[in-house]
Write an enzyme that holds these catalytic residues in place. Structure first.
Site, PDB file in Angstrom:
ATOM      1  N   GLU A  80       0.825  -1.195   0.000  1.00  0.00           N
ATOM      2  CA  GLU A  80       0.000   0.000   0.000  1.00  0.00           C
ATOM      3  C   GLU A  80       0.862   1.248   0.000  1.00  0.00           C
ATOM      4  O   GLU A  80       1.904   1.307   0.655  1.00  0.00           O
ATOM      5  CB  GLU A  80      -0.916  -0.008   1.227  1.00  0.00           C
ATOM      6  CG  GLU A  80      -1.869   1.171   1.276  1.00  0.00           C
ATOM      7  CD  GLU A  80      -3.014   0.939   2.250  1.00  0.00           C
ATOM      8  OE1 GLU A  80      -3.399   1.896   2.938  1.00  0.00           O
ATOM      9  OE2 GLU A  80      -3.519  -0.195   2.310  1.00  0.00           O
ATOM     10  N   CYS A 132       2.842  -3.411  16.491  1.00  0.00           N
ATOM     11  CA  CYS A 132       2.360  -2.393  17.439  1.00  0.00           C
ATOM     12  C   CYS A 132       0.862  -2.583  17.644  1.00  0.00           C
ATOM     13  O   CYS A 132       0.106  -2.787  16.687  1.00  0.00           O
ATOM     14  CB  CYS A 132       2.655  -0.995  16.905  1.00  0.00           C
ATOM     15  SG  CYS A 132       4.427  -0.663  16.723  1.00  0.00           S
ATOM     16  N   CYS A 167      -2.612   7.433   9.149  1.00  0.00           N
ATOM     17  CA  CYS A 167      -1.539   6.854   9.937  1.00  0.00           C
ATOM     18  C   CYS A 167      -2.067   5.751  10.839  1.00  0.00           C
ATOM     19  O   CYS A 167      -3.022   5.957  11.593  1.00  0.00           O
ATOM     20  CB  CYS A 167      -0.884   7.947  10.763  1.00  0.00           C
ATOM     21  SG  CYS A 167       0.498   7.391  11.778  1.00  0.00           S
ATOM     22  N   CYS A 199      -1.858  -0.457  15.666  1.00  0.00           N
ATOM     23  CA  CYS A 199      -1.602  -0.241  14.241  1.00  0.00           C
ATOM     24  C   CYS A 199      -2.111  -1.422  13.420  1.00  0.00           C
ATOM     25  O   CYS A 199      -1.827  -2.585  13.735  1.00  0.00           O
ATOM     26  CB  CYS A 199      -0.105  -0.040  14.006  1.00  0.00           C
ATOM     27  SG  CYS A 199       0.353   0.235  12.284  1.00  0.00           S
ATOM     28  N   CYS A 253       4.457  -6.051   8.255  1.00  0.00           N
ATOM     29  CA  CYS A 253       5.363  -5.455   9.245  1.00  0.00           C
ATOM     30  C   CYS A 253       5.537  -6.413  10.418  1.00  0.00           C
ATOM     31  O   CYS A 253       4.555  -6.959  10.932  1.00  0.00           O
ATOM     32  CB  CYS A 253       4.808  -4.124   9.746  1.00  0.00           C
ATOM     33  SG  CYS A 253       5.876  -3.289  10.951  1.00  0.00           S
ATOM     34  N   CYS A 294       3.343   8.607   1.015  1.00  0.00           N
ATOM     35  CA  CYS A 294       3.689   7.735   2.138  1.00  0.00           C
ATOM     36  C   CYS A 294       3.991   6.360   1.558  1.00  0.00           C
ATOM     37  O   CYS A 294       3.099   5.687   1.019  1.00  0.00           O
ATOM     38  CB  CYS A 294       2.528   7.658   3.126  1.00  0.00           C
ATOM     39  SG  CYS A 294       2.809   6.549   4.524  1.00  0.00           S
TER      40      CYS A 294
END
Length: 363
Positions: A108, A140, A355, A143, A136, A129
């Site tokens: 993305e 977190c 974000c 997220c 990942c 971005c």
């Protein structure tokens, strides 16, 4: 003479990917050396560079200034462009792209336009971005990216391609690039460094308009500093103490906050560049006055800037965004403590492009 395309830097954790080849990410000097290997005159390298980076060509067969016979001979060699899998536009003009890579993995990227006075004028700036990994590994808690797991690092051409894709779609030059998409950039340092160089020297984006974000990987900030880049380093802090940070960021258990801040101070000393600290505000979790005072204590005397990011909701967890009064109170305390601070309300919220909302899915 046989065709020997420039090899794009590959994932050091996945050496079996070394067969991935692409011309995107190569410099004019590298492209010149390549065309000469094909028996062509050196000026063809500059032409190739222009068609890849300025014209955004996707196939060597489409470069009309090349001899037809040679175009046919090299048509099978990949430039390294992705395929658009999905595209959605948020009401604020932010566009989210899901891009399909050569091995069918999906990543993305987000194009974020900044409009003129009152939000009604022409687009004055375009920020991209970019992702640096498929998925990942940092996981977190707040997220969406880490919820889908980790697949692999991105190669140089796969990072640079994201910027060219957004630039083409908006029909506007990209002015800023933030490495804040899928993945942890400093777990893919070699390719990120090469992509930064290409974006600066080949695409033509100023070094100070490039930002690399990291949760913090032991010794990686120290290593990054040794390259003396003029880019901005953004460190995702999200908590003012070790105990709370471990709850929000699992990797923090292996990398104490005190050690991370020490490495950041060393970065400032080595580079002369301040560090930007990202701090996602979670209602009732890390947004209390005592948290602001504790954060100020951590950063006092530090050449830094704090970006407060009000939480953007995801489906998997039930964190809440603080109200504006709570956010402003946090800001006021930091300012009273002489800490440079600003609030960044994320764009693209309605398109799940803000974000913390990125995931390689259009669900």
């Amino acid at each position: 003479m046989s065709a020997t395309p420039v090899v794009s830097p590959v994932d050091s954790h996945n050496p079996e990917k070394s067969e991935l080849i692409a011309l995107l990410g190569a410099s004019v000097a590298e492209l010149t050396a390549w065309v000469q290997q094909q028996g062509q005159l050196s000026y063809r390298g500059k032409q190739l560079h222009e068609w890849i980076y300025q014209k955004g060509v996707r196939s060597l067969s489409d470069i009309s200034v090349f001899p037809k016979n040679w175009r046919e001979e090299i048509a099978h060699i990949p430039i390294g462009r992705s395929t658009l899998h999905y595209r959605t536009v948020a009401p604020d003009g932010t566009i989210k792209y899901l891009l399909q890579l050569a091995d069918n993995q999906i990543i993305e990227t987000v194009g974020i336009p900044t409009f003129g006075e009152g939000g009604k004028g022409p687009k004055s700036r375009l920020t991209v971005c970019v992702s640096t990994q498929v998925g990942c590994p940092m996981a977190c808690d707040f997220c969406a990216t880490g919820k889908g797991g980790y697949k692999r690092n991105l190669a140089v051409h796969e990072i640079v391609d994201q910027v060219l894709t957004v630039q083409e779609d908006f029909q506007q030059r990209v002015s800023n690039v933030v490495f804040m998409g899928l993945g942890e950039p400093l777990l893919n340092t070699e390719n990120v460094l090469a992509a930064l160089k290409s974006l600066n020297q080949d695409v033509g984006i100023g070094a100070r308009s490039l930002t690399v974000s990291t949760v913090g990987i032991r010794d990686r900030i120290r290593q990054f500093a040794q390259h003396h880049l003029q880019v901005t380093l953004a460190v995702s802090l999200h908590a003012p103490n070790q105990a709370l940070r471990e709850k929000l960021i699992p990797s923090a258990r292996a990398y104490p906050l005190e050690d991370l801040l020490s490495e950041c101070r060393e970065y400032v000393e080595v580079t002369g560049r301040r560090v930007s600290f990202e701090y996602v505000l979670l209602a009732g979790v890390n947004d209390l006055p005592e948290h602001a005072l504790e954060l100020a204590k951590c950063l006092r005397g530090f050449q830094s800037h704090v970006n407060l990011i009000p939480y953007n909701p995801i489906q998997e967890v039930d964190y809440k965004r603080p109200n504006r009064d709570r956010i402003q109170a946090f800001v006021n305390i930091l300012k009273q403590q002489q800490i440079a601070v600003s609030v960044r309300y994320s764009r693209g919220l309605e398109a799940d492009a803000a974000c913390g909302q990125l995931r390689a899915s259009n669900n």
